[in-house]
Design a protein around this motif. Structure first.
Motif, PDB file in Angstrom:
ATOM      1  N   THR A   1     -29.210  20.830   7.050  1.00  0.00           N
ATOM      2  CA  THR A   1     -30.409  20.593   7.848  1.00  0.00           C
ATOM      3  C   THR A   1     -31.684  20.955   7.122  1.00  0.00           C
ATOM      4  O   THR A   1     -32.749  20.868   7.691  1.00  0.00           O
TER       5      THR A   1
ATOM      6  N   ALA B   1     -32.328  11.825  13.975  1.00  0.00           N
ATOM      7  CA  ALA B   1     -31.682  11.841  12.662  1.00  0.00           C
ATOM      8  C   ALA B   1     -30.547  10.828  12.566  1.00  0.00           C
ATOM      9  O   ALA B   1     -30.214  10.372  11.473  1.00  0.00           O
ATOM     10  N   ASP B   2     -29.969  10.457  13.721  1.00  0.00           N
ATOM     11  CA  ASP B   2     -28.857   9.506  13.717  1.00  0.00           C
ATOM     12  C   ASP B   2     -29.315   8.056  13.909  1.00  0.00           C
ATOM     13  O   ASP B   2     -28.481   7.156  14.012  1.00  0.00           O
TER      14      ASP B   2
ATOM     15  N   GLU C   1     -31.413   6.352  11.770  1.00  0.00           N
ATOM     16  CA  GLU C   1     -31.726   5.720  10.490  1.00  0.00           C
ATOM     17  C   GLU C   1     -33.164   5.211  10.461  1.00  0.00           C
ATOM     18  O   GLU C   1     -33.440   4.059  10.091  1.00  0.00           O
TER      19      GLU C   1
ATOM     20  N   ASP D   1     -38.339  10.451   8.907  1.00  0.00           N
ATOM     21  CA  ASP D   1     -37.723  11.403   9.808  1.00  0.00           C
ATOM     22  C   ASP D   1     -38.656  11.793  10.947  1.00  0.00           C
ATOM     23  O   ASP D   1     -39.824  12.132  10.726  1.00  0.00           O
TER      24      ASP D   1
ATOM     25  N   ALA E   1     -27.901   1.619  16.166  1.00  0.00           N
ATOM     26  CA  ALA E   1     -28.030   2.887  16.898  1.00  0.00           C
ATOM     27  C   ALA E   1     -29.388   2.970  17.577  1.00  0.00           C
ATOM     28  O   ALA E   1     -29.495   3.418  18.730  1.00  0.00           O
TER      29      ALA E   1
END
Length: 277
Positions: free
Chosen positions: A34, A44-45, A47, A51, A247
């Motif tokens: 992290t 974060a999941d 993509e 960020d 996602a």
């Protein structure tokens, strides 16, 4: 110091080192995954290209869907942007807007190039666009319309033969005009920011585009009026690079439904379309 005292001191020192090592090992594990023990960045999941930031591409201005707004968190507001801001807030993300060409956005070029994570630009979901883009669930039902000067003798699309008509390049409005007013003199502009001044300056005699945008002009200036509306069963969706943001697409759909369920969608909608059916 006695031998016993030496052994006790050594044991205490070793225990302290062990505890420190355990602590370092725990922090070190977090640091590897992290970044220095910090919590993972929001989204974060998903993509994202940056960020913790949801980067949206939009063609501005296109009121009431996209307008510059210095008081808004992203510097922009409008129905699309306010709705996307609520989605970003729910996902714990900062929203940033990139002003781009609509034609490049609807063709998929901008999204595939990785310039942004999502397209939010009053984009109608069509089978042709689905060949290059993925879409969220629909979030707005629209229709086309014809805007002219209040003293114009144009009363509808049947009067457009030989008349100069502004359309936006790459839009369903342009396609509708080509199919239903083949004898009109169509001029394709990059966006409403160019079409509206062209009508005001007399460079064109009409604008054929989405009803809410023409309605904004009609409300703002009584010298112009909508003379016809066209039911086209159009629905807007947020756009994603084809097959690359599944996602994020799923997360946006989940939040869209949540905003409908808790009444936030209706609040945003009514703030822009109080007199829309």
């Amino acid at each position: 110091m006695s031998a016993r005292q030496i052994r006790l001191a050594a044991a205490a020192s070793g225990a302290a080192l062990l505890l420190a090592a355990c602590g370092a090992g725990s922090d070190g594990g977090d640091a590897e995954t992290t970044g220095g023990g910090a919590e993972p960045a929001a989204g974060a999941d998903l993509e994202l290209i940056q960020d913790g930031v949801l980067t949206a591409c939009s063609e501005v201005p296109f009121p009431p869907f996209e307008v510059e707004d210095a008081d808004a968190p992203s510097g922009y507001s409008g129905f699309d942007i306010d709705l996307l801001q609520a989605i970003a807030d729910n996902l714990g993300l900062e929203l940033t807007i990139a002003d781009v060409s609509f034609d490049a956005l609807q063709s998929g070029t901008t999204l595939v190039a990785g310039q942004c994570d999502i397209g939010a630009s009053a984009m109608t979901i069509t089978d042709e666009r689905k060949a290059n883009l993925d879409f969220s669930d629909p979030y707005y039902d629209s229709l086309q319309s014809l805007l002219v000067a209040a003293d114009s003798d144009i009363t509808g699309i049947a009067d457009l033969a030989g008349r100069s008509v502004a359309v936006q390049q790459g839009t369903t409005g342009e396609a509708y005009a080509e199919a239903n007013a083949p004898e009109a003199k169509l001029t394709a502009y990059p966006g409403d920011g160019e079409m509206w001044p062209a009508l005001q300056a007399g460079q064109v005699e009409a604008i054929l585009q989405d009803w809410p945008v023409n309605r904004e002009h009609e409300l703002a200036d009584p010298d112009y009026k909508i003379v016809e509306q066209f039911e086209t069963d159009e629905q807007y969706g947020f756009a994603f690079a084809k097959g690359e943001k599944t996602a994020l697409q799923e997360a946006v759909n989940t939040e869209l439904q949540a905003l409908r369920d808790d009444g936030t969608y209706d609040e945003i909608y009514s703030s822009y379309f109080t007199d829309n059916s």
